[in-house]
Motif scaffolding. Structure first.
Motif, PDB file in Angstrom:
ATOM      1  N   GLY A 120     -15.062  71.914  43.969  1.00  0.00           N
ATOM      2  CA  GLY A 120     -13.818  71.442  43.391  1.00  0.00           C
ATOM      3  C   GLY A 120     -13.936  70.073  42.744  1.00  0.00           C
ATOM      4  N   ARG A 121     -15.170  69.585  42.605  1.00  0.00           N
ATOM      5  CA  ARG A 121     -15.344  68.286  41.952  1.00  0.00           C
ATOM      6  C   ARG A 121     -15.485  68.497  40.450  1.00  0.00           C
ATOM      7  N   VAL A 122     -14.918  67.554  39.692  1.00  0.00           N
ATOM      8  CA  VAL A 122     -14.974  67.701  38.240  1.00  0.00           C
ATOM      9  C   VAL A 122     -16.224  67.027  37.680  1.00  0.00           C
ATOM     10  N   GLN A 123     -16.959  67.792  36.947  1.00  0.00           N
ATOM     11  CA  GLN A 123     -18.125  67.214  36.290  1.00  0.00           C
ATOM     12  C   GLN A 123     -17.776  67.016  34.823  1.00  0.00           C
ATOM     13  N   THR A 124     -17.865  65.772  34.347  1.00  0.00           N
ATOM     14  CA  THR A 124     -17.502  65.517  32.949  1.00  0.00           C
ATOM     15  C   THR A 124     -18.757  65.286  32.124  1.00  0.00           C
ATOM     16  N   GLY A 125     -18.521  65.067  30.841  1.00  0.00           N
ATOM     17  CA  GLY A 125     -19.655  64.726  29.968  1.00  0.00           C
ATOM     18  C   GLY A 125     -20.453  65.924  29.496  1.00  0.00           C
ATOM     19  N   ILE A 126     -19.899  67.118  29.645  1.00  0.00           N
ATOM     20  CA  ILE A 126     -20.633  68.309  29.208  1.00  0.00           C
ATOM     21  C   ILE A 126     -20.305  68.596  27.740  1.00  0.00           C
ATOM     22  N   TYR A 127     -21.327  68.927  26.982  1.00  0.00           N
ATOM     23  CA  TYR A 127     -21.179  69.155  25.543  1.00  0.00           C
ATOM     24  C   TYR A 127     -20.865  70.623  25.293  1.00  0.00           C
ATOM     25  N   SER A 128     -19.811  70.858  24.510  1.00  0.00           N
ATOM     26  CA  SER A 128     -19.473  72.231  24.163  1.00  0.00           C
ATOM     27  C   SER A 128     -19.540  72.387  22.640  1.00  0.00           C
ATOM     28  N   PRO A 129     -20.610  72.982  22.124  1.00  0.00           N
ATOM     29  CA  PRO A 129     -20.781  73.099  20.666  1.00  0.00           C
ATOM     30  C   PRO A 129     -19.705  73.981  20.031  1.00  0.00           C
ATOM     31  N   VAL A 130     -19.225  73.577  18.867  1.00  0.00           N
ATOM     32  CA  VAL A 130     -18.279  74.402  18.118  1.00  0.00           C
ATOM     33  C   VAL A 130     -18.987  74.968  16.881  1.00  0.00           C
ATOM     34  N   ILE A 131     -19.629  74.083  16.118  1.00  0.00           N
ATOM     35  CA  ILE A 131     -20.439  74.550  14.991  1.00  0.00           C
ATOM     36  C   ILE A 131     -21.902  74.329  15.368  1.00  0.00           C
ATOM     37  N   HIS A 132     -22.681  75.386  15.336  1.00  0.00           N
ATOM     38  CA  HIS A 132     -24.079  75.259  15.714  1.00  0.00           C
ATOM     39  C   HIS A 132     -24.949  74.793  14.567  1.00  0.00           C
ATOM     40  N   ARG A 133     -25.982  74.063  14.922  1.00  0.00           N
ATOM     41  CA  ARG A 133     -26.980  73.608  13.961  1.00  0.00           C
ATOM     42  C   ARG A 133     -27.418  74.783  13.075  1.00  0.00           C
ATOM     43  N   SER A 168     -16.376  77.149   9.134  1.00  0.00           N
ATOM     44  CA  SER A 168     -15.174  76.822   9.878  1.00  0.00           C
ATOM     45  C   SER A 168     -15.209  77.648  11.163  1.00  0.00           C
ATOM     46  N   ARG A 169     -15.105  76.990  12.307  1.00  0.00           N
ATOM     47  CA  ARG A 169     -15.173  77.709  13.582  1.00  0.00           C
ATOM     48  C   ARG A 169     -14.065  77.232  14.484  1.00  0.00           C
ATOM     49  N   GLU A 170     -13.524  78.163  15.283  1.00  0.00           N
ATOM     50  CA  GLU A 170     -12.531  77.684  16.240  1.00  0.00           C
ATOM     51  C   GLU A 170     -12.864  78.109  17.652  1.00  0.00           C
ATOM     52  N   ASP A 171     -12.279  77.363  18.586  1.00  0.00           N
ATOM     53  CA  ASP A 171     -12.557  77.580  19.985  1.00  0.00           C
ATOM     54  C   ASP A 171     -11.290  77.156  20.724  1.00  0.00           C
ATOM     55  N   THR A 172     -11.061  77.733  21.888  1.00  0.00           N
ATOM     56  CA  THR A 172      -9.847  77.378  22.614  1.00  0.00           C
ATOM     57  C   THR A 172     -10.197  76.642  23.906  1.00  0.00           C
ATOM     58  N   PHE A 173      -9.417  75.620  24.211  1.00  0.00           N
ATOM     59  CA  PHE A 173      -9.675  74.808  25.403  1.00  0.00           C
ATOM     60  C   PHE A 173      -8.410  74.688  26.237  1.00  0.00           C
ATOM     61  N   TRP A 174      -8.579  74.557  27.545  1.00  0.00           N
ATOM     62  CA  TRP A 174      -7.443  74.386  28.438  1.00  0.00           C
ATOM     63  C   TRP A 174      -7.593  73.064  29.185  1.00  0.00           C
ATOM     64  N   PRO A 175      -6.456  72.468  29.600  1.00  0.00           N
ATOM     65  CA  PRO A 175      -6.584  71.269  30.429  1.00  0.00           C
ATOM     66  C   PRO A 175      -7.216  71.636  31.788  1.00  0.00           C
ATOM     67  N   MET A 176      -7.779  70.631  32.468  1.00  0.00           N
ATOM     68  CA  MET A 176      -8.450  70.874  33.738  1.00  0.00           C
ATOM     69  C   MET A 176      -7.454  71.185  34.858  1.00  0.00           C
TER      70      MET A 176
END
Ligand code: ADP
Ligand code: MG
Length: 563
Positions: A373-386, A393-401
């Motif tokens: 239940g501990r929150v780990q931050t600083g993780i990278y979530s790619p939207v447009i890949h190299r 144009s790319r989209e992704d959906t995110f939710w609050p923690m």
């Protein structure tokens, strides 16, 4: 007129596309390669090109080279009484190239297509366009250097499906790109490289070997001696591209050093550099999902690709020899001219539309809940890949923690590391949420759009309310604002620049001053020659200036050949 420009770390070139195809314009010294070096003289006059490069030896504190490496940063270089941003230094090179193009054609340059390494970041691309603005021209289109190289080799005229690999080893950068001709369109399938690997590193390796052989530390030589040694070693390096063994006589104070190096030994000392080239080559091939036998051509560009060890590396890795009929240090500029031709809507190039790739991954930071239940931050979530083909144009959906969260702080990064600390932060955006709504119903849709000019637009929408946000990037300290560009443009306009027709004489004096630093035994003689030439210049008698110019030049040639 729309010109094509290769604004290189070491050399820059300019040309255009006319009836006969791509044509490069010579500078005032008759050379199509202009060293990307800026120097300021005692009167505050700006000197560009070969004369500036010679002044790197005689006036190192007033001269600067390799500033392409600092593009996109706020680093300032003090030359004489003034400080210059990398964009301003580049603008001075551009202005000099433009003067050469205008002198050759009698037409005014209004716009340019400028090539940049595929690896250039967004900030570096913007800085390049700012340099164009500071040079007083429009730069609507930047072209990736490998794309330009493929155009110079006529990829657009190949059969559909043709695949090219472009290998570019310049003075300070290394780029590998896989391109494909698809439906008459040149597509970049993958690009990889190393922004800190180039011909200069081979020179460094040669210098290290020379110093080690004579048990010298770099502090045992004065700055001038070191500069002279590097100039001589640069020639040795180039000769090694042709000969199996090269000798060097170098006077170090009283000590006369006689050195020789074989191609075999050179290959040995630079082997670590050669190994570093494998990774980007393999990565580009992997990303493009092609096998060596599926490549139609392998194209070598960049002056340093003249080293035979480069062809051998290609032969070993790909089982065949690269194609080479264009001077490798002119290829990109010739391709930039082709692109300039397209921009001028030249009919012959009508069907060829260029597509590029986004050379890096763009994404956002996320947090994750671990098993405890501990929150780990600083993780990278790619939207447009190299290596996504642009525009993309790319989209992704995110939710609050958590439930009850009042805002979502969205940070945008560029880079390839799974942890954001290792990537470059581009900006952030705060999205307000309704704390009464459960987290599962507080989805935020994020859209990243990266266009052909390297501009990233980030849009966010709170799905429950339809509320929209657009990312206003924080002022990047590495970039100039429009207002700053205007101020700096005015300041650059005030700078005194030596007129083009004076450059030949200027270059001769700069060369003599460099030789003065290098040849202690000839100093009295050189001083006399310089003084005499200066006084003849003051006489303004063109006949006599031309005559003495020739004579002076020959005398310097003779001195230069003395070893
Ligand atoms: P950039 O694109 O960085 O301006 P260039 O394509 O002009 O660079 O390449 C410059 C580099 O090429 C320099 O490091 C120079 O030493 C190297 N170079 C040029 N000619 C030769 C040669 N004949 N043999 C080896 N290296 C060379
Ligand atoms: Mg180059």
């Amino acid at each position: 007129m729309i010109v094509g420009i290769d604004l290189g770390t070491t050399h820059s070139l300019i040309g255009r596309f006319d009836e006969s195809g791509s044509r490069l314009f010579p500078n005032a010294l008759g050379d199509v390669l202009t060293p990307s070096v800026v120097s300021v003289d005692d009167d505050g006059h700006v000197i560009i090109g070969q004369a500036a490069r010679d002044r790197m030896v005689s006036h190192p504190e007033a001269s600067v080279a390799s500033f392409k490496r600092w593009m996109g940063t706020a680093r300032e270089t003090k030359l004489g009484k003034r400080s210059f941003r990398p964009e301003e230094l580049s603008a001075l090179i551009l202005r000099s190239l433009i003067a050469d193009a205008e002198a050759a054609t009698g037409e005014k340059v209004t716009e340019a297509v400028i090539s940049v390494p595929a690896y250039f970041s967004d900030a570096q691309r913007k800085a390049t366009r700012a340099a164009g603005e500071l040079a007083g021209i429009r730069v609507e289109r930047l072209i990736n250097e490998p794309t330009a190289a493929a155009l110079a080799y006529g990829i657009q005229e190949q059969r559909d499906g043709a695949r090219f690999l472009v290998f570019d080893l310049g003075g300070g950068t290394f780029d590998v790109t896989v391109l494909e001709l698809f439906d008459g369109v040149v597509e970049v399938h993958a690009s990889a490289g190393d922004n800190f690997l180039g011909g200069e590193d081979f020179l460094d390796a040669l210098e290290a070997a020379f110093l080690a052989d004579h048990k010298l530390g770099s502090h045992d030589l004065s700055a001038q001696q070191l500069g002279q040694l590097r100039r001589r070693l640069e020639l040795v390096k180039r000769e090694l591209s042709q000969q199996t063994e090269v000798r060097l006589n170098f006077a170090l104070g009283e000590r006369q050093i006689d050195w020789s190096i074989t191609q075999d030994r050179f290959n040995q000392i630079v082997d670590p550099l050669l190994q570093r080239m494998r990774t980007p080559l393999e990565r580009a091939m992997r990303d493009a999902r092609v096998q060596p036998e599926q490549l139609d051509e392998i194209v070598l560009v960049g002056g340093a690709s003249r080293m035979p060890l480069v062809s051998r590396l290609i032969a070993r890795m790909f089982g065949r020899l690269p194609m080479r009929h264009i001077h490798p240090d002119q290829t990109i500029a010739l391709g930039a001219c082709v692109a300039a031709g397209m921009k001028s809507r030249d009919e012959r190039l009508e069907e060829v539309i260029l597509t590029d790739v986004c050379p890096y991954t763009l994404g956002t930071e996320i947090g994750q809940m671990d098993d405890h239940g501990r929150v780990q931050t600083g993780i990278y979530s790619p939207v447009i890949h190299r290596n996504s083909v642009v525009p993309v144009s790319r989209e992704d959906t995110f939710w609050p923690m958590r439930d009850g969260q009042r805002a979502l702080n969205l940070k945008v990064y560029q880079g390839e590391s799974p942890m954001v600390v290792n990537n470059i932060k581009l900006g952030e955006l705060e999205i307000k949420l309704d704390p009464k709504r459960p987290r599962t119903e507080s989805a935020v849709k994020l859209r990243f759009t990266y266009d052909i000019n390297g501009v990233l637009q980030v849009e966010a929408q709170v799905l429950a309310t339809g509320e929209k946000y657009e990312l206003i990037l924080e002022q990047n300290p590495g970039l100039l604002s429009q207002e700053e560009i205007r101020t700096r443009l005015a300041r650059l306009d005030e700078l005194k620049i030596h007129p083009r027709d004076k450059q030949e004489n200027l270059a001769l004096i700069a060369r003599a001053e460099r030789l003065y630093e290098e040849h202690i035994q000839a100093r009295a003689q050189l001083q006399e020659w310089i003084a005499r030439f200066r006084s003849i210049l003051e006489s303004q008698d063109d006949m006599s200036i031309r005559e003495h110019h020739r004579e002076f030049g020959r005398a310097l040639d003779a001195l230069e050949q003395m070893r």
